[in-house]
Design an enzyme around this catalytic site. Structure first.
Site, PDB file in Angstrom:
ATOM      1  N   ASP A 107       0.805  -1.232   0.000  1.00 55.12           N
ATOM      2  CA  ASP A 107       0.000   0.000   0.000  1.00 55.12           C
ATOM      3  C   ASP A 107       0.837   1.281   0.000  1.00 55.12           C
ATOM      4  O   ASP A 107       1.992   1.298   0.396  1.00 55.12           O
ATOM      5  CB  ASP A 107      -0.978   0.012   1.183  1.00 55.12           C
ATOM      6  CG  ASP A 107      -0.304  -0.217   2.530  1.00 55.12           C
ATOM      7  OD1 ASP A 107       0.749  -0.874   2.583  1.00 55.12           O
ATOM      8  OD2 ASP A 107      -0.825   0.270   3.547  1.00 55.12           O
TER       9      ASP A 107
ATOM     10  N   GLU B  95      -0.665  -2.143   5.125  1.00 57.46           N
ATOM     11  CA  GLU B  95       0.263  -2.089   6.260  1.00 57.46           C
ATOM     12  C   GLU B  95       0.122  -0.774   7.009  1.00 57.46           C
ATOM     13  O   GLU B  95       0.252  -0.712   8.225  1.00 57.46           O
ATOM     14  CB  GLU B  95       1.710  -2.266   5.780  1.00 57.46           C
ATOM     15  CG  GLU B  95       2.718  -2.490   6.913  1.00 57.46           C
ATOM     16  CD  GLU B  95       3.082  -1.249   7.698  1.00 57.46           C
ATOM     17  OE1 GLU B  95       3.288  -1.348   8.916  1.00 57.46           O
ATOM     18  OE2 GLU B  95       3.127  -0.146   7.108  1.00 57.46           O
TER      19      GLU B  95
HETATM   20 ZN   LIG Z   1       5.044   3.631   6.344  1.00 55.99          ZN
HETATM   21 ZN   LIG Z   2       6.385   0.960   5.453  1.00 58.51          ZN
END
Ligand SMILES: [Zn+2]
Ligand SMILES: [Zn+2]
Length: 441
Positions: free
Chosen positions: A107, A173
């Protein structure tokens, strides 16, 4: 990584693992060097494509499709749609051996790119109701491209591979949008390790505060647990000229913030490990002569040890409730108020064992022990399940001072693409050494 990282104080430790006479270095694998030389240009091309087409957390549709397409082309059978856009595939070696997992996150961030690169992102999206630029400002484009390259190299070696390798391409994440779940914890919740429990899991992060050509790793805690809290201090509204006519939540909040400073400075054993409690926003009141009904305080807690983490939760709740009560007010303290990230903990034995492999990639003097990082990583959820090692790959180019270089999450975060080759070689060397050493035992 989840916050703008503070400067990394790198210590070429005199006490640590860099004592000259005892440094163990594995032999660099010629098959890894040959494979990565063949793949380097392709991996750079993938990374630039992802960089130009970044997607926010839980929206990694295009990225996941590119990953799945590549894995299928390699003859693998990727599972898609795990935790929204996660992609997972297993490479079964021709010989029996242990199981490992390698993880890359996919991401990007709501950041408007200012690098001026020819392949800079011009993508915009909506984030918390606002139009924002989208940028791979944390380098997850590099992680995804590296693992695609590693997949291709491992498939080429599949016949002789002693064991099984799970490839985890993880979404979200950086944290799911409000009201959504995502990331490593959701992948695990959906059964990632249910049928395939790895003996070890490895992951890396490109890192602005290390120069390209270096790798940073340490055993034990590496990155902090990160937890958000929300405290509402509830009083009773009254005229500013008649404070005795109500209950002032502003004064109670001021005392609460002051008292909370003593949690770390007086009650936490900072000789053992550091900790941080920070307030990030205070909201309360509307007009200069009205004492409001309530004040909301939000902030973050960073710790490196589960017991310390729980103790600070308890202490902050106590301080909030009792300080409010002492002022005749009431506190609703949600500490933490949502699932945070645990400590990113590197299994000490596994890390010690894999150090020679990392040294083989960049040279013994280029593997350094970074200081504890107050930033957090949701790789930590895998590390809670199985022995894990997470390491940093230097990303700041020659001639740029890594101390002052724009950090991960900055709109000017600039990745030296030589780090892609190093990341790929590091993951391959670690994987092959682990599989063969374990098999030989
Ligand atoms: Zn980051
Ligand atoms: Zn990262």
């Amino acid at each position: 990584m989840k916050i703008r990282l503070s400067l990394l104080a790198v210590c070429l430790s005199a006490t640590g693992f860099a004592q000259a006479q005892s440094v163990q270095v594995a032999a660099a694998r010629p098959e890894v060097i040959a494979a990565t030389q063949k793949l380097d240009a392709q991996v750079i091309a993938w990374r630039r494509d992802f960089h130009q087409n970044p997607e926010l957390s839980n929206r990694e549709q295009r990225t996941a499709a590119k990953v799945a397409e590549h894995l299928k082309k390699l003859g693998l059978q990727p599972q898609t749609g795990i935790a929204h856009h996660g992609v997972v595939a297993i490479i079964k070696g021709g010989r029996s051996g242990p199981r490992i997992a390698l993880r890359a996150d996919m991401d990007a961030l709501p950041v408007t790119e200012q690098t001026g690169l020819p392949f800079a992102s011009k993508v915009t999206s909506e984030y918390r109701g606002e139009k924002v630029g989208v940028m791979h400002a944390c380098g997850h484009d590099a992680h995804t491209a590296i693992l695609m390259g590693v997949a291709e190299a491992l498939v080429a070696m599949q016949k002789d591979l002693p064991g099984e390798v799970m490839l985890i391409f993880q979404p979200s994440e950086e944290g799911a949008p409000a009201g959504e779940e995502g990331g490593a914890s959701l992948m695990l919740k959906e059964g990632l390790f249910r049928n395939f429990k790895p003996d070890a899991v490895f992951g890396l992060h490109v890192f602005s505060t290390l120069p390209v050509g270096t790798i940073g790793v340490r055993g034990g805690p590496l990155m902090a647990a990160s937890d958000k809290f929300t405290i509402k201090v509830i009083g009773r509204q009254t005229h500013g000229s008649r404070p005795w006519g109500g209950i002032d939540p502003i004064v109670a909040s001021a005392e609460l913030i002051s008292s909370a400073q003593s949690i770390v400075s007086r009650r936490t054993d900072i000789a053992k490990l550091p900790a941080v409690v920070s307030f990030g926003a205070i909201k309360g009141g509307i007009r200069y002569n009205i004492i409001p009904d309530e004040v909301e305080l939000v902030g973050t807690i960073r710790t490196f040890d589960e017991d310390m983490r729980q103790a600070i939760f308890r202490d902050l709740k106590n301080v909030a409730e009792h300080t409010a009560a002492a002022n005749g007010a009431r506190a609703e303290a949600q500490v933490p108020d949502e699932d945070g990230n645990p400590v990113t903990y590197n299994d000490p034995a596994l890390t010690a064992r894999m150090l020679p492999s990392l040294r083989a990639v960049v040279g013994a003097d280029k593997v350094i022990e970074p200081s504890l990082q107050m930033g957090a990583e949701d790789f930590s959820f895998y590390a809670k399940e199985v022995p894990a090692m997470f390491f940093f790959v230097g990303a700041t180019g020659a001639g740029i001072d890594p101390v002052t270089a724009p950090s991960n999450h900055s709109p000017k975060f600039l990745l030296d693409e030589a780090s892609l080759d190093i990341g790929m070689r590091a993951l391959l060397q670690v994987s092959l050494d682990y599989l063969q050493q374990t098999q030989q035992k």
